[in-house]
Design an enzyme around this catalytic site. Structure first.
Site, mmCIF file in Angstrom:
data_model
loop_
_atom_site.group_PDB
_atom_site.id
_atom_site.type_symbol
_atom_site.label_atom_id
_atom_site.label_comp_id
_atom_site.label_asym_id
_atom_site.label_seq_id
_atom_site.Cartn_x
_atom_site.Cartn_y
_atom_site.Cartn_z
ATOM 1 N N MET A 325 23.893 42.133 36.158
ATOM 2 C CA MET A 325 25.189 42.794 36.230
ATOM 3 C C MET A 325 25.433 43.665 34.999
ATOM 4 O O MET A 325 25.821 44.825 35.105
ATOM 5 C CB MET A 325 26.311 41.756 36.381
ATOM 6 C CG MET A 325 27.700 42.352 36.512
ATOM 7 S SD MET A 325 27.916 43.402 37.958
ATOM 8 C CE MET A 325 28.222 42.183 39.225
ATOM 9 N N VAL A 401 30.146 37.954 30.906
ATOM 10 C CA VAL A 401 29.380 36.733 30.656
ATOM 11 C C VAL A 401 29.559 35.785 31.844
ATOM 12 O O VAL A 401 30.181 36.120 32.840
ATOM 13 C CB VAL A 401 29.810 36.061 29.323
ATOM 14 C CG1 VAL A 401 29.622 37.032 28.161
ATOM 15 C CG2 VAL A 401 31.242 35.566 29.376
ATOM 16 N N LYS A 408 34.554 32.528 28.788
ATOM 17 C CA LYS A 408 35.129 33.870 28.762
ATOM 18 C C LYS A 408 36.273 33.953 27.745
ATOM 19 O O LYS A 408 36.378 34.921 26.986
ATOM 20 C CB LYS A 408 35.625 34.277 30.160
ATOM 21 C CG LYS A 408 34.508 34.639 31.133
ATOM 22 C CD LYS A 408 35.075 35.061 32.483
ATOM 23 C CE LYS A 408 33.994 35.482 33.457
ATOM 24 N NZ LYS A 408 33.370 36.769 33.130
ATOM 25 N N GLU A 463 37.544 46.937 41.272
ATOM 26 C CA GLU A 463 38.869 46.329 41.404
ATOM 27 C C GLU A 463 39.429 46.135 39.992
ATOM 28 O O GLU A 463 38.844 45.417 39.181
ATOM 29 C CB GLU A 463 38.714 44.986 42.117
ATOM 30 C CG GLU A 463 39.917 44.506 42.860
ATOM 31 C CD GLU A 463 39.622 43.235 43.652
ATOM 32 O OE1 GLU A 463 40.458 42.885 44.493
ATOM 33 O OE2 GLU A 463 38.579 42.591 43.445
ATOM 34 N N ASN A 501 38.161 39.168 47.088
ATOM 35 C CA ASN A 501 37.659 37.805 47.275
ATOM 36 C C ASN A 501 38.726 36.874 47.841
ATOM 37 O O ASN A 501 38.399 35.920 48.562
ATOM 38 C CB ASN A 501 37.123 37.255 45.955
ATOM 39 C CG ASN A 501 35.716 37.752 45.673
ATOM 40 O OD1 ASN A 501 34.968 38.060 46.588
ATOM 41 N ND2 ASN A 501 35.354 37.852 44.407
#
Length: 720
Positions: A325, A401, A408, A463, A501
């Site tokens: 990512m 992460v 986080k 988003e 989601n």
């Protein structure tokens, strides 16, 4: 001056050669109905003059003609079909008038020549383009087909096979590709475009080029015998059906139109195109796909307005957490020209991230879409580092992460103490609430969510999540950065799962309940792909997302919405995750996976997965196709409605584009809210009520019930 109006001017370029220059108001040339009427008048006058021996069409802008003005033309689609045929014939008469001029014509094509712009140049005898020009007929992307002669002229110019590929895919073709198939006659540098066009025109006037023969070919039947036609059109129809699965009528209608007109003259072929264009324009798929175009324009307008208010120019960025990512985010930033620092605590992760960026760029070089020196320069814009000090001077940081709130929070809090006041912090989290992460920060106003979708280079949606304390300045800056990355940013308000989601997991829950009741997950996938139109059914999508990831997210959503999304006692996803079947990442999930000859993972039914699931599932049971669709879609649509009612998402347009760009909601259905309009909100409530006994995800809100009683629609005018 031979002719002048707001959209173009016609005058002599040199003795006996006239120039027809498009100069429409605004930054681009678009064909409006007024422009076409004026063009018709001008062409009629030019045809009667005896002092013109050749005509060149040019543009005073960076592009030739980008197409028709869809905002103006859409209301015309509301006409009765018979009137629509008459309207489209009046327009195509203008293009025929170009082809009927008593002297040779040529188009000097710079930049984009798309849709009606492409059809304009097809009507001329010759075409010269710059290397940067792109030519194409993208109408199928709007659920329609070329309507200004594209299905008639292009097959006669470049051959039926090439023409059907161009039209059925709607792709933009580079000038060199167009030259190879004969769509243009020459490619020259921009500074020589008009000069080269005039020289070619002079050769035609002098008889060195047979312009009458070129013109006659476009007006005659296709040069294919019956056997060749049979093979050509059978292959094209098979290819189109394979790609569309019958969900998109426009590409097939275009192929059938070319086929039916193969042995006809221009007049007969044009009449057939007029009639079939009108039929397509009245279909729900055309309304849905043009609606997507308008919704896309809407979200772009919202984003551009926000970006314009950004007073913190994004000149340098950073991503924390390398890997797949992080490497994808770093690649995207560097590729779009924004230098980026890629920070991690593990050298191996940095190697993986740089490897991911290099792999993506390497594929571009292999395909001829990028030169090697550009690849090297792009990689040079990514600075891998283990040192926090290298983050100094960045304008925006994307934390990417591991999906663990405590980790986080620690990373973000540490960052905040080291960076200058006002540095914008974002988190690439997919489900964790932004307000929860913000509790670790002293200045939460500088923080928001920035949820990228995997794979980053291919997925258009970002988003952007506004927390309770996020400032508008922060949102504006992050929207600006997302736009610079070439993405479609949509701002939503904070909640578990945010918008995409949050509405996806009830869909998965509906699927899981059916599996527990004995449904075959492969049958569900087949129905949701083949009939409803999703690119992947729910089982397949769960494997792609990652069974372990989905299992974790299910827990997050259950904590966030315990009344509606509590984890089921019998959960197929949990069973597979606990068995170490994580989906495509380890080639075992609902399906098993093995690479095909091209190295792409191909799924196959796996008896071991079926045996594992049998421990929690009822005896095998059959569900009819409509029940499968309703059991999967009602929970998603319910949640979409709640998100609008709770102001998680600001508008139906933003919701629909988020679902189309984020998870592949079938474009021919136009998005969730357009789909609700198509079935009717009252019908949806009745449908949901049939399953209300199955749990809260099937139970509609009081607001939804009230809207249904009021006859609410989300798009008041079809196509708007």
């Amino acid at each position: 001056m031979l002719y002048q109006c707001e959209s173009f001017v016609v005058d002599f370029y040199k003795d006996k050669i006239a120039e027809f220059k498009f100069c429409m108001p605004g930054s681009v040339n678009k064909l409006s109905q007024q422009t076409l009427q004026e063009c018709g008048k001008a062409l009629a006058e030019l045809a009667q003059r005896g002092d013109i021996e050749g005509l060149v069409f040019t543009s005073d802008k960076d592009h030739f003609i980008i197409g028709a003005d869809i905002f103006e033309f859409l209301p015309t689609f509301q006409l009765p079909e018979e009137e629509l045929v008459g309207w489209i014939k009046n327009a195509t008469d203008v293009f025929d008038a170009i082809e009927d001029l008593p002297f040779p014509t040529i188009s000097a094509v710079n930049g984009l020549a798309l849709g009606g712009g492409c059809e304009w140049l097809l009507a001329t005898d010759y075409r010269v383009a710059t290397p940067a020009a792109k030519i194409g007929l993208p109408e199928v992307k709007l659920g329609i087909m070329p309507g200004f002669g594209g299905t008639v002229r292009l097959p006669r110019l470049i051959g039926a096979d090439n023409a059907m590929t161009w039209i059925a895919t709607g792709k933009e073709n580079r000038a060199d590709e167009a030259l190879k198939v004969g769509a243009v006659d020459a490619v020259v540098n921009q500074e020589k475009l008009v000069e080269a066009s005039i020289k070619m025109l002079e050769q035609a006037i002098a008889g060195k080029l047979d312009w009458r023969a070129k013109r006659a070919k476009k007006m005659s039947p296709l040069q294919l015998n019956r056997t060749e036609q049979g093979m050509c059109f059978a292959m094209a129809e098979g290819m189109v059906f394979g790609q569309t699965k019958g969900h998109y009528p426009a590409p097939m209608m275009a192929v059938k139109t070319i086929k039916a007109a193969a042995n006809q003259s221009r007049t007969e072929a044009m009449a057939l195109e007029n009639a079939n264009f009108a039929k397509l324009a009245k279909t729900p798929e055309a309304a849905a796909q043009t609606g997507i175009f308008l919704a896309d324009q809407y979200i772009k307008g919202v984003a551009k307005k926000q970006a314009k208010q950004n007073d913190k120019p994004i000149k340098r960025a950073a991503v924390l957490g390398a890997g797949i990512m992080g490497g994808g985010i770093a690649y995207q930033s560097a590729y779009k020209g924004i230098p980026i620092v890629m920070k991690d605590i593990q050298p191996a992760a940095l190697e993986l991230g740089m490897g991911e960026a290099a792999k993506i760029l390497g594929k571009k070089v292999e395909r001829g879409h990028m030169k090697l020196d550009k690849m090297v320069a792009t990689l040079g814009k990514i600075q891998p580092t283990l040192n926090d000090r290298d983050l100094e001077g960045v304008d925006v940081i994307v934390e990417a992460v591991v999906e663990n709130p405590k980790i986080k929070q620690a990373v973000l809090a540490n960052l905040e103490t080291q960076l200058p006041a006002g540095t914008v912090l974002t988190s690439n989290t997919s489900t964790i609430r932004i307000d929860e992460l913000a509790t670790a920060l002293k200045n939460p106003e500088n923080f928001c969510g920035m949820h990228f979708f995997n794979p980053v280079p291919k997925m258009p949606l970002v988003e952007i999540i506004r927390g309770e304390k996020t400032s508008e300045a922060t949102i504006n800056a992050v929207v600006d950065y997302a736009l610079q990355l070439g993405k479609s940013p949509i701002v939503v308000n904070d909640c578990p799962g945010f918008f995409v989601n949050r509405v996806l997991f009830p869909y998965f829950a509906g699927f899981s309940q059916m599996v527990v009741e004995g449904a075959d997950f492969a049958v569900i996938d087949k129905v949701m792909e083949g009939i409803f139109g999703w690119p992947m059914g729910p089982a397949y999508l769960l494997d792609v997302v990652g069974i372990d990831t989905a299992n974790h997210c299910t827990g997050v959503m259950a904590d966030g919405f315990p009344a509606r999304m509590a984890r089921q006692d019998k959960d197929p996803v949990a069973v597979l995750a606990n068995a170490g079947r994580f989906g495509q990442k380890n080639k075992l999930g609902f399906y098993q996976y093995a690479p095909d000859r091209k190295g792409r993972l191909k799924k196959a039914k796996d008896a071991e997965a079926v045996a594992l699931l049998s421990s929690i599932c009822d005896a095998p049971a059959d569900f009819d196709k409509q029940t499968i669709i309703e059991r999967c879609m009602v929970p998603m649509l319910n949640e979409v409605l709640l998100c609008l009612q709770e102001n998680i998402v600001a508008s139906p347009q933003e919701a629909d584009m988020a679902l189309i760009y984020g998870i592949g909601f079938p474009p021919f259905r136009g998005g969730a809210f357009r789909y609700l309009d198509q079935i009717g909100l009252a019908n949806f409530v009745a449908m949901a009520d049939k399953y209300a006994h199955l749990g809260a995800i099937y139970q509609v809100s009081e607001q939804t019930r009230q809207w249904a009683q009021e006859g609410k629609v989300f798009y008041k005018v079809e196509g708007q």
